[in-house]
Design an enzyme around this catalytic site. Sequence first.
Site, PDB file in Angstrom:
ATOM      1  N   GLN A 333      38.400  42.756  42.366  1.00 24.44           N
ATOM      2  CA  GLN A 333      39.857  42.859  42.456  1.00 24.44           C
ATOM      3  C   GLN A 333      40.380  43.779  41.349  1.00 24.44           C
ATOM      4  OE1 GLN A 333      41.951  39.129  42.726  1.00 24.44           O
ATOM      5  NE2 GLN A 333      43.960  40.041  42.452  1.00 24.44           N
ATOM      6  N   ASP A 334      41.217  44.741  41.752  1.00 24.61           N
ATOM      7  CA  ASP A 334      41.870  45.648  40.787  1.00 24.61           C
ATOM      8  C   ASP A 334      40.871  46.530  40.019  1.00 24.61           C
ATOM      9  OD1 ASP A 334      44.106  44.360  41.665  1.00 24.61           O
ATOM     10  OD2 ASP A 334      44.788  43.680  39.697  1.00 24.61           O
ATOM     11  N   ASP A 355      43.150  44.909  46.474  1.00 24.98           N
ATOM     12  CA  ASP A 355      44.017  45.859  45.748  1.00 24.98           C
ATOM     13  C   ASP A 355      43.198  46.742  44.799  1.00 24.98           C
ATOM     14  OD1 ASP A 355      45.973  44.300  46.984  1.00 24.98           O
ATOM     15  OD2 ASP A 355      46.437  43.164  45.175  1.00 24.98           O
TER      16      ASP A 355
END
Length: 517
Positions: A333-334, A355
């Site tokens: 994530q990220d 994301d």
Amino acid sequence: MATKLALFVVSILSFSVSQTLSSVVANGIEYWCDKTPNPQPCKFFMRQNPTSFVPKNKSEFHKVAVRIALDRALNAESHNKWLGKKCRNDKEKAAWADCLKLYQQTILQLNRTIDSTKCTDFDVQTWLSSALTNIETCRAGFVELGVSDYVLPLIMSNNVSKLISNALALNTNASFVPQTYRHDFPSWVKPGVRKLLQSSSPTPNLVVAQDGSGNHRTIKEALDAASKRSGNGRFVIRVKSGIYKENLEIGNKLKNIMLIGDGLRYTIITGSRSVGGGSTTFDSATVAVTGEGFIARGITFRNTAGPQNHQAVALRSGSDLSVFYRCSFEGYQDTLYVHSQRQFYKECYIYGTVDFIFGNAAAVLQNCMIYARRPMDKQKNTVTAQGRTDPNQNTGIVIHNSRVMAAADLAPVLSSFKTFLGRPWKEYSRTVFMQTYFDSLVDPAGWLEWNGDFALSTLYYGEYRNIGPAASTSSRVKWKGYRVISSATEASKFTVANFIAGTSWLPNVGIPFTPGL
């Protein structure tokens, strides 16, 4: 008696003139401030200025608006320094520490815009966009760590965001500036930098090697040495093969740094900070760079925190005119935080789940391989989460001539997980995919809501002439802000030349790029 009468008449006339001038100034302030998105703080702080005058034109008013924003940002930074003592726990201290850095960066960027003789309107809009992003990032740190109830209201009670937003609105002629290209690079990549990127063996200023065969054994030692050099000319650091377990911060004073690895399979910088581990997203980055003109070639940036620790950044860039060539960004994530400023990614690999390309830079990714990994159970993959908060910011994520694929761990279980091109992190989220290959992992709807109908009419999500099994737009979302781009003229706004003014700086960097469609 005649003398007293004359003095009385003079005093009456002076009072009348003074009242008239005051009225003119007040009415002038009303006139100009009413043209901004946030007129009330504009009027309040302009009247607070003892040297208030009526701007003669929009350009003059814009300078005044920037100076007011800068004054308030300086005041806020000074005020925020002593708030550290009020932090009740480590999470508040972590978010507060981010805010100090972010306000300092905002002050730096506002200062750069003051002298418009040394920059273009496009530069000004970039730096104002970044300044606003910094304030929003400060706020986000407290929210994501669940400590927004105490110190945050004290930090944010300064109207800086609204005043920067006003300045952005006054410079709207900079939102689309046609540029030129040279040798397949944006023009800001100057010829010397292009040669460095394309050279098989550029001469380094320093060499990092874990076996002691270089000048330093760690990258941090080399960066510390670079910070002591005289001037801000291009400084090349070769990082030999090895796994470097380092968290690096390449700050504003370290301009024009170039890290050259031995190839993304061989030179790896790795860390494991995460929100799950107590960091903010902003501070979780294995490598964070804000120094202008940063370049990386042939390096992997990795965060090994894993999906269970949620946000965990491999690289965060707030470096204006930065370039990443043949690099890899690995996380869940990220993964890749394109935080702010103008950025260009060429022939890179990006791996992640939720994301995993996100932020509020003006970022173009060209000829890149984008791999969605297997997320945690019940999670959905989203390739992008763009964070534009103001309609006048010249920011967005553009993915051009690239490929969106399933990573090796996702491919066998594709039917168990959905993958989307993006979701709107902020109200004016802007993302465009152009001439890119979508493999079968991409859901037919294409895009995912963030929270109900939030931002669905204010976002800008575009697709232009993409190909592959999932490229059909017949079942795409029906949001007001989504569009299938059919016009080459509209699509050209998001090319390297136009979206990041690439032809004014990329030719100096020395990597090949495609300026247009």
